[in-house]
Design a protein around this motif. Structure first.
Motif, mmCIF file in Angstrom:
data_model
loop_
_atom_site.group_PDB
_atom_site.id
_atom_site.type_symbol
_atom_site.label_atom_id
_atom_site.label_comp_id
_atom_site.label_asym_id
_atom_site.label_seq_id
_atom_site.Cartn_x
_atom_site.Cartn_y
_atom_site.Cartn_z
ATOM 1 N N GLU A 1 0.859 -1.089 0.058
ATOM 2 C CA GLU A 1 -0.107 -0.003 -0.104
ATOM 3 C C GLU A 1 0.926 1.154 0.024
ATOM 4 O O GLU A 1 1.686 1.305 1.004
ATOM 5 N N ILE A 2 0.718 2.120 -0.925
ATOM 6 C CA ILE A 2 1.570 3.296 -1.196
ATOM 7 C C ILE A 2 0.724 4.452 -0.276
ATOM 8 O O ILE A 2 -0.256 4.827 -0.777
ATOM 9 N N PRO A 3 1.643 5.163 0.724
ATOM 10 C CA PRO A 3 0.705 6.043 1.312
ATOM 11 C C PRO A 3 0.592 7.280 0.610
ATOM 12 O O PRO A 3 1.235 7.584 -0.415
ATOM 13 N N MET A 4 -0.702 7.930 0.760
ATOM 14 C CA MET A 4 -0.830 9.139 0.084
ATOM 15 C C MET A 4 0.163 10.121 0.211
ATOM 16 O O MET A 4 0.494 11.028 -1.238
ATOM 17 N N ASP A 5 0.936 10.209 1.019
ATOM 18 C CA ASP A 5 1.921 11.173 1.216
ATOM 19 C C ASP A 5 3.253 11.033 0.637
ATOM 20 O O ASP A 5 4.367 11.576 0.712
ATOM 21 N N PHE A 6 3.186 9.605 0.095
ATOM 22 C CA PHE A 6 4.597 9.050 -0.459
ATOM 23 C C PHE A 6 4.877 10.013 -1.907
ATOM 24 O O PHE A 6 5.100 9.415 -2.813
ATOM 25 N N THR A 7 4.664 11.214 -1.949
ATOM 26 C CA THR A 7 5.150 11.944 -3.118
ATOM 27 C C THR A 7 6.834 12.105 -3.271
ATOM 28 O O THR A 7 7.454 11.860 -2.300
ATOM 29 N N MET A 8 7.222 12.453 -4.522
ATOM 30 C CA MET A 8 8.803 12.638 -4.517
ATOM 31 C C MET A 8 9.237 13.719 -3.729
ATOM 32 O O MET A 8 10.393 13.579 -3.168
ATOM 33 N N GLU A 9 8.419 14.987 -3.549
ATOM 34 C CA GLU A 9 8.771 15.884 -2.749
ATOM 35 C C GLU A 9 8.949 15.701 -1.321
ATOM 36 O O GLU A 9 9.653 15.737 -0.483
ATOM 37 N N PHE A 10 7.855 14.632 -0.687
ATOM 38 C CA PHE A 10 7.864 14.372 0.754
ATOM 39 C C PHE A 10 9.089 13.548 0.745
ATOM 40 O O PHE A 10 9.982 13.758 1.827
ATOM 41 N N LEU A 11 9.353 12.466 0.157
ATOM 42 C CA LEU A 11 10.329 11.491 0.227
ATOM 43 C C LEU A 11 11.951 12.234 0.370
ATOM 44 O O LEU A 11 12.647 11.920 1.118
ATOM 45 N N GLU A 12 11.953 13.060 -0.745
ATOM 46 C CA GLU A 12 13.167 13.888 -0.662
ATOM 47 C C GLU A 12 13.357 14.805 0.505
ATOM 48 O O GLU A 12 14.370 14.710 0.959
ATOM 49 N N SER A 13 12.283 15.379 0.741
ATOM 50 C CA SER A 13 12.608 16.209 2.170
ATOM 51 C C SER A 13 12.984 15.175 3.354
ATOM 52 O O SER A 13 13.760 15.453 4.190
#
Length: 281
Positions: free
Chosen positions: A60-72
């Motif tokens: 399950e991929i969390p909704m907040d697992f965006t490129m920007e979030f993970l990079e931060s």
């Protein structure tokens, strides 16, 4: 400092237990990346590969697992280890949360980010002895799971022990059809008479990021012909060059296989082009 599910923890903190599914079943994925002065090399490619792999494994991929979030989160971890203004190796691990036996109790995931310093800001060519041999005790399965960067790397572990015991710098892995598919720690390219080959993904090799970047580079060269094609063990001693690629080293030339010694002219030329692409990524 490590980052566990978004929280910075001291490295000696006990944050995993015996129920972790990555430990129990290898139910985990990871990405290994190079970061220089706060910039992740080929971050979009790593991110897209991770997302695609999670879908294949039905995580399950969390909704907040965006490129920007993970990079931060990666940047936070790098800063906590005082590596923002230098170069670092990043390992981003994703595992299914604990619970269940083979059948998971949940498809929710956790993650962990680790960093260690690197010596060079860009890819450099090593000119030391680099001898390889075939590892024939076990074989890679020619299927999609073999192309993913999962924690199921026991063949790589046993092969690395074999290499050390026999004083090789690396070993080449075969699939069940006895074709050469990759090295213990990266993809393989073979150069012969102006033709450059690397095994296709359907033979079981890792879907490597540097492999992808070099294929793009090679497609623009007029002086060489590029092929995604099977590599037989019999071709190795006839090659002009053999080199191994991964996201940390970049390009590693093989200098010797059995009685054959190799040059590195093509590897040198490609390394400069790879560094140029990395700076723009």
């Amino acid at each position: 400092m490590i980052n566990y599910n978004g929280n910075l923890l001291e490295e000696n903190t006990q944050f995993l237990d015996h129920q972790n599914r990555g430990l129990r079943y290898g139910d985990a994925l990871f990405e290994t990346m190079r970061m220089v002065n706060g910039k992740l090399f080929f971050w979009e490619d790593h991110y897209l590969r991770l997302m695609a792999s999670m879908r294949v494994l039905r995580m399950e991929i969390p909704m907040d697992f965006t490129m920007e979030f993970l990079e931060s989160k990666i940047s936070e971890t790098v800063a906590a280890n005082s590596l923002t203004d230098t170069q670092a190796r990043i390992r981003f691990s994703v595992f299914r949360e604990k619970g269940g036996l083979y059948l998971p109790a949940t498809n929710d995931i956790g993650y962990c980010i680790e960093t260690i310093p690197l010596q060079s800001p860009f890819y450099v060519l090593s000119d030391v002895l680099y001898e390889v041999e075939l590892f024939k005790d076990f074989y890679v399965n020619a299927d999609m799971l073999s192309t993913l960067k999962t924690n199921n790397k026991i063949i790589n572990v046993v092969g690395s022990i074999f290499a050390k015991e026999n004083e090789y710098q690396n070993c080449l892995l075969l699939n069940s059809s006895k074709q050469v598919v990759e090295a213990l720690n990266g993809n393989i390219f073979l150069v012969k008479n102006g033709v450059i080959k690397t095994p296709p993904l359907n033979e079981g090799c890792l879907n490597g990021i540097i492999r992808k970047k070099l294929i793009d580079i090679l497609g623009k060269l007029d002086d060489y012909q590029f092929e995604e094609a099977s590599i037989s063990p019999f071709e190795l001693q006839k090659a002009d060059e053999i080199f191994i690629t991964n996201s940390i080293v970049g390009i590693q030339p093989v200098t010797k296989y059995r009685k054959k010694e190799f040059g590195n002219t093509m590897a040198k030329g490609l390394l400069g082009k790879l560094n140029a692409v990395a700076r723009l990524s």
